[in-house]
Design an enzyme around this catalytic site. Structure first.
Site, PDB file in Angstrom:
ATOM      1  N   GLY A  10       0.834  -1.210   0.000  1.00 13.79           N
ATOM      2  CA  GLY A  10       0.000   0.000   0.000  1.00 13.79           C
ATOM      3  C   GLY A  10       0.861   1.249   0.000  1.00 13.79           C
ATOM      4  O   GLY A  10       1.999   1.236  -0.487  1.00 13.79           O
ATOM      5  N   CYS A 272      -4.259   8.323   8.763  1.00 11.84           N
ATOM      6  CA  CYS A 272      -3.595   8.107  10.058  1.00 11.84           C
ATOM      7  C   CYS A 272      -4.170   8.898  11.237  1.00 11.84           C
ATOM      8  O   CYS A 272      -4.408   8.318  12.296  1.00 11.84           O
ATOM      9  CB  CYS A 272      -2.117   8.428   9.936  1.00 11.84           C
ATOM     10  SG  CYS A 272      -1.254   7.189   8.985  1.00 11.84           S
TER      11      CYS A 272
HETATM   12  C1  UDX Z   1      -0.502   1.903   6.318  1.00 10.02           C
HETATM   13  C2  UDX Z   1      -0.234   1.158   7.597  1.00 10.02           C
HETATM   14  O1  UDX Z   1       0.000  -0.152   7.365  1.00 10.02           O
HETATM   15  C3  UDX Z   1      -1.268   1.519   8.592  1.00 10.02           C
HETATM   16  O2  UDX Z   1      -1.116   0.883   9.791  1.00 10.02           O
HETATM   17  C4  UDX Z   1      -1.072   2.973   8.758  1.00 10.02           C
HETATM   18  O3  UDX Z   1      -1.570   3.509   9.903  1.00 10.02           O
HETATM   19  C5  UDX Z   1      -1.662   3.584   7.547  1.00 10.02           C
HETATM   20  O4  UDX Z   1      -0.868   3.252   6.519  1.00 10.02           O
HETATM   21  P1  UDX Z   1      -1.293   1.840   4.025  1.00 10.02           P
HETATM   22  O5  UDX Z   1      -0.043   1.329   3.418  1.00 10.02           O
HETATM   23  O6  UDX Z   1      -1.580   3.292   3.878  1.00 10.02           O
HETATM   24  O7  UDX Z   1      -1.354   1.405   5.512  1.00 10.02           O
HETATM   25  O8  UDX Z   1      -2.576   1.024   3.693  1.00 10.02           O
HETATM   26  P2  UDX Z   1      -3.029   0.430   2.342  1.00 10.02           P
HETATM   27  O9  UDX Z   1      -2.650   1.360   1.239  1.00 10.02           O
HETATM   28  O10 UDX Z   1      -4.438   0.029   2.558  1.00 10.02           O
HETATM   29  O11 UDX Z   1      -2.115  -0.867   2.170  1.00 10.02           O
HETATM   30  C6  UDX Z   1      -2.208  -2.041   2.858  1.00 10.02           C
HETATM   31  C7  UDX Z   1      -1.958  -3.186   1.874  1.00 10.02           C
HETATM   32  O12 UDX Z   1      -1.891  -4.417   2.585  1.00 10.02           O
HETATM   33  C8  UDX Z   1      -3.051  -3.346   0.808  1.00 10.02           C
HETATM   34  O13 UDX Z   1      -2.482  -3.282  -0.488  1.00 10.02           O
HETATM   35  C9  UDX Z   1      -3.655  -4.721   1.104  1.00 10.02           C
HETATM   36  O14 UDX Z   1      -4.067  -5.407  -0.057  1.00 10.02           O
HETATM   37  C10 UDX Z   1      -2.501  -5.416   1.799  1.00 10.02           C
HETATM   38  N1  UDX Z   1      -2.914  -6.533   2.656  1.00 10.02           N
HETATM   39  C11 UDX Z   1      -3.887  -6.372   3.568  1.00 10.02           C
HETATM   40  C12 UDX Z   1      -2.276  -7.768   2.506  1.00 10.02           C
HETATM   41  O15 UDX Z   1      -1.410  -7.937   1.661  1.00 10.02           O
HETATM   42  N2  UDX Z   1      -2.664  -8.795   3.340  1.00 10.02           N
HETATM   43  C13 UDX Z   1      -3.648  -8.654   4.245  1.00 10.02           C
HETATM   44  O16 UDX Z   1      -3.974  -9.611   4.946  1.00 10.02           O
HETATM   45  C14 UDX Z   1      -4.291  -7.396   4.371  1.00 10.02           C
HETATM   46  C1  UDX Z   2       0.786  12.087   8.779  1.00 10.42           C
HETATM   47  C2  UDX Z   2       2.074  12.414   9.547  1.00 10.42           C
HETATM   48  O1  UDX Z   2       2.504  13.743   9.203  1.00 10.42           O
HETATM   49  C3  UDX Z   2       3.151  11.390   9.236  1.00 10.42           C
HETATM   50  O2  UDX Z   2       4.306  11.651  10.031  1.00 10.42           O
HETATM   51  C4  UDX Z   2       2.608   9.999   9.528  1.00 10.42           C
HETATM   52  O3  UDX Z   2       3.562   9.035   9.162  1.00 10.42           O
HETATM   53  C5  UDX Z   2       1.325   9.754   8.761  1.00 10.42           C
HETATM   54  O4  UDX Z   2       0.363  10.759   9.068  1.00 10.42           O
HETATM   55  P1  UDX Z   2      -0.061  12.431   6.284  1.00 10.42           P
HETATM   56  O5  UDX Z   2      -1.404  12.078   6.848  1.00 10.42           O
HETATM   57  O6  UDX Z   2       0.427  11.736   5.069  1.00 10.42           O
HETATM   58  O7  UDX Z   2       1.058  12.226   7.395  1.00 10.42           O
HETATM   59  O8  UDX Z   2      -0.046  14.001   5.947  1.00 10.42           O
HETATM   60  P2  UDX Z   2       0.142  15.350   6.791  1.00 10.42           P
HETATM   61  O9  UDX Z   2       1.032  16.238   6.021  1.00 10.42           O
HETATM   62  O10 UDX Z   2       0.493  15.111   8.193  1.00 10.42           O
HETATM   63  O11 UDX Z   2      -1.318  16.014   6.707  1.00 10.42           O
HETATM   64  C6  UDX Z   2      -2.433  15.439   7.367  1.00 10.42           C
HETATM   65  C7  UDX Z   2      -3.643  16.339   7.205  1.00 10.42           C
HETATM   66  O12 UDX Z   2      -3.505  17.547   7.947  1.00 10.42           O
HETATM   67  C8  UDX Z   2      -3.925  16.784   5.774  1.00 10.42           C
HETATM   68  O13 UDX Z   2      -5.306  16.733   5.518  1.00 10.42           O
HETATM   69  C9  UDX Z   2      -3.411  18.201   5.741  1.00 10.42           C
HETATM   70  O14 UDX Z   2      -4.024  18.987   4.729  1.00 10.42           O
HETATM   71  C10 UDX Z   2      -3.770  18.666   7.122  1.00 10.42           C
HETATM   72  N1  UDX Z   2      -2.952  19.807   7.611  1.00 10.42           N
HETATM   73  C11 UDX Z   2      -1.619  19.678   7.788  1.00 10.42           C
HETATM   74  C12 UDX Z   2      -3.583  21.009   7.953  1.00 10.42           C
HETATM   75  O15 UDX Z   2      -4.799  21.143   7.821  1.00 10.42           O
HETATM   76  N2  UDX Z   2      -2.821  22.031   8.460  1.00 10.42           N
HETATM   77  C13 UDX Z   2      -1.484  21.920   8.650  1.00 10.42           C
HETATM   78  O16 UDX Z   2      -0.857  22.899   9.128  1.00 10.42           O
HETATM   79  C14 UDX Z   2      -0.858  20.708   8.297  1.00 10.42           C
END
Ligand code: UDX
Ligand code: UDX
Length: 460
Positions: A10, A272
């Site tokens: 992912g 997240c």
């Molecule tokens: C990640 C982290 O793993 C999660 O804990 C974090 O807080 C958010 O980001 P992310 O990579 O963003 O997840 O999620 P996603 O894009 O949904 O990818 C997870 C992948 O794992 C998917 O491609 C899914 O198909 C795969 N998967 C899921 C497996 O291969 N086996 C499983 O049993 C379940």
């Molecule tokens: C976040 C954390 O930053 C990263 O360290 C962790 O690994 C995953 O979660 P991400 O969710 O990818 O990363 O993006 P981030 O840049 O943190 O933004 C999160 C959300 O907050 C977005 O919707 C962004 O638009 C919003 N944001 C961010 C604001 O509204 N104001 C800000 O000043 C900063």
């Protein structure tokens, strides 16, 4: 050569592993996933995620020391180190529903590792997990009775989408948590060595397992808390004629506060923040700390308030009704430079306006496919239009919901001509030049600043 496997292709697995592989040409990396289409897409010209700079790195390493596969069992058997980055969504059923993390994929993966292992391995938690999950995983993995030993490490990912390549190439810190036993320390050292290929040693922090697991939740909770704090102040600014950008700048100059993450917005989204805070809330409740739980839960409540407030303000400002009015939403992703729409405030605003019976047109440079999937139950009521000029044509209002740079470069004079008058812009990211838009004839509603309106009755 070390065989390194990542389960889960992912956003996290798919963006971190190619970068690690590019720095460690002597090791072999395989990324597996249960999703065949995803694995195929990673090996095509159209990667399944839009992440600036990632194509190049995947291209450089693919077929050399980086491989994608759906053969999970065989690759588990061959691996020395296994990163697990399967998703851990919020649990939607049973105990802890709506708060706790759903660990079913993680546990299933742990059992699959156990069933297919013929040698001892290091298993690395890359997914965000509740504190003490590693302990449960150790128990499952070491329940084999066949003499194999598994060391479980926690190595949370701190990269942000849209800047993942940069964040991974120059991390502020890498965090590795492990057991304080001799085997645990040896496992930590194996992972430290991998990161030390490009990360200065002093930026690689090693802690105990629980500190590492908790730090990920706490880092996200603190970041989200800053956004909710400034968003709370934005509501007050709108009532008092203070300007939230000026306030953010003034407080951010205090080195103790710092200037990052103080951009007031329509709300935070992403996979997240909400999930991790709810997870933290659940943990606090579980450990008998209701006051601590409520304190953190308020960060999520404030974010929901900000999204609702934004949509409600649109309705009030447009003479208390948007029914049957065409409204163009500029941006669907939860932030710029990603196609990810998970928990995107844009979609929440869209749902709220649909409930008011508005005619919604969504445009986004990269996230239309995901938005269309997320809104599938409402698909007949939403138009998806890649061209922002066409999206805005005959609209009563534009709402800027994602801070795509493209939207700063549009010809708003042309757009204004094509819209129904009076024409409104609601800038949920304070992205545009509001005074200029006002001069062009728009009624402009920023976040955390008084609106600029042309002799309209202010209904707020
Ligand atoms: C990640 C982290 O793993 C999660 O804990 C974090 O807080 C958010 O980001 P992310 O990579 O963003 O997840 O999620 P996603 O894009 O949904 O990818 C997870 C992948 O794992 C998917 O491609 C899914 O198909 C795969 N998967 C899921 C497996 O291969 N086996 C499983 O049993 C379940
Ligand atoms: C976040 C954390 O930053 C990263 O360290 C962790 O690994 C995953 O979660 P991400 O969710 O990818 O990363 O993006 P981030 O840049 O943190 O933004 C999160 C959300 O907050 C977005 O919707 C962004 O638009 C919003 N944001 C961010 C604001 O509204 N104001 C800000 O000043 C900063």
């Amino acid at each position: 050569m070390t065989n390194i496997l990542c389960i889960g292709a992912g956003y996290v697995g798919g963006s971190t592993m190619p970068i690690i592989a590019s720095h460690c040409p002597q090791h072999r990396f395989v990324i597996v996933d249960i999703n065949d289409a995803r694995i195929a897409a990673w090996q095509s010209d159209q990667l399944p995620i839009y992440e600036p700079g990632l194509d190049e790195i995947v291209h450089q390493t693919l077929g050399k020391n980086l491989f994608f596969s759906t053969e999970i069992n065989r690759n588990i058997a061959e691996a020395d180190i296994i990163f697990v980055s399967v998703n851990t969504p919020t649990k939607m059923f049973g105990q802890g529903a709506g708060r706790a993390a759903d660990l079913q994929y993680w546990e299933k993966t742990a059992r699959q590792i156990l069933e297919n292992s013929t040698s001892s391995k290091i298993v690395v938690e890359k997914s965000t997990l509740p504190v003490r999950t590693a302990e449960a995983m150790e128990r499952i993995l070491n329940s084999n009775g066949n003499g194999l030993h598994f060391d479980v490490l926690s190595n949370p990912e701190f990269l942000a989408e849209g800047t993942a390549v940069h964040d991974m190439q120059n991390p502020n810190r890498v965090l590795i948590g492990g057991r304080e036993t001799e085997a645990g320390q040896k496992a930590i050292e194996s992972l430290v060595e991998i990161y030390a290929h490009w990360v200065p040693r002093e930026r690689i922090l090693t802690t105990n397992l629980w500190s590492s697991e908790l730090s990920k939740l706490v880092a996200n909770a603190f970041l989200a808390q800053r956004i909710s704090s400034i968003n709370a102040i934005s509501a007050l600014c709108e009532r008092t004629e203070a300007d939230v950008n000026e306030v953010a700048n003034a407080i951010g100059r205090d080195a103790r506060i710092g200037s990052h993450f103080l951009r007031a917005s329509v709300g935070f989204g992403g996979s997240c923040f909400k999930k991790d805070i709810l997870n933290l809330v659940y943990l606090c409740e579980h450990y008998g700390l209701p006051e601590v739980a409520q304190y953190w839960e308020q960060v999520v409540t404030m974010n929901e308030y900000q999204e609702t407030r934004f949509a409600a303000n649109m309705v009030t400002s447009m003479f208390n009704t948007v029914a049957g009015k065409r409204i163009a939403l500029f941006g669907a992703s939860f932030k710029a430079n990603t196609n990810d729409t998970r928990e995107s405030p844009a979609l929440e605003v869209c749902r709220a306006l649909l409930a008011e019976q508005a005619d919604i047109v969504i445009t986004d440079p990269h996230a239309m496919e995901n938005a269309c999937y997320d809104l599938k139950e409402l698909a007949t009521r939403v138009v998806f239009e890649p061209d922002p000029y066409i999206a805005a044509r005959s609209a009563h209002a534009i709402a800027i919901l994602t801070e795509w740079r493209q939207y700063t470069e549009l010809d708003y004079e042309k757009i204004h001509h094509s819209m129904v008058k009076p024409a409104f812009i609601f800038d949920g990211r304070n992205l545009l030049d509001h005074k200029r838009l006002y001069k062009l004839g728009f009624n402009v509603y920023p976040i955390g600043k008084p609106p600029l309106t042309h002799s309209l009755i202010n209904h707020s």
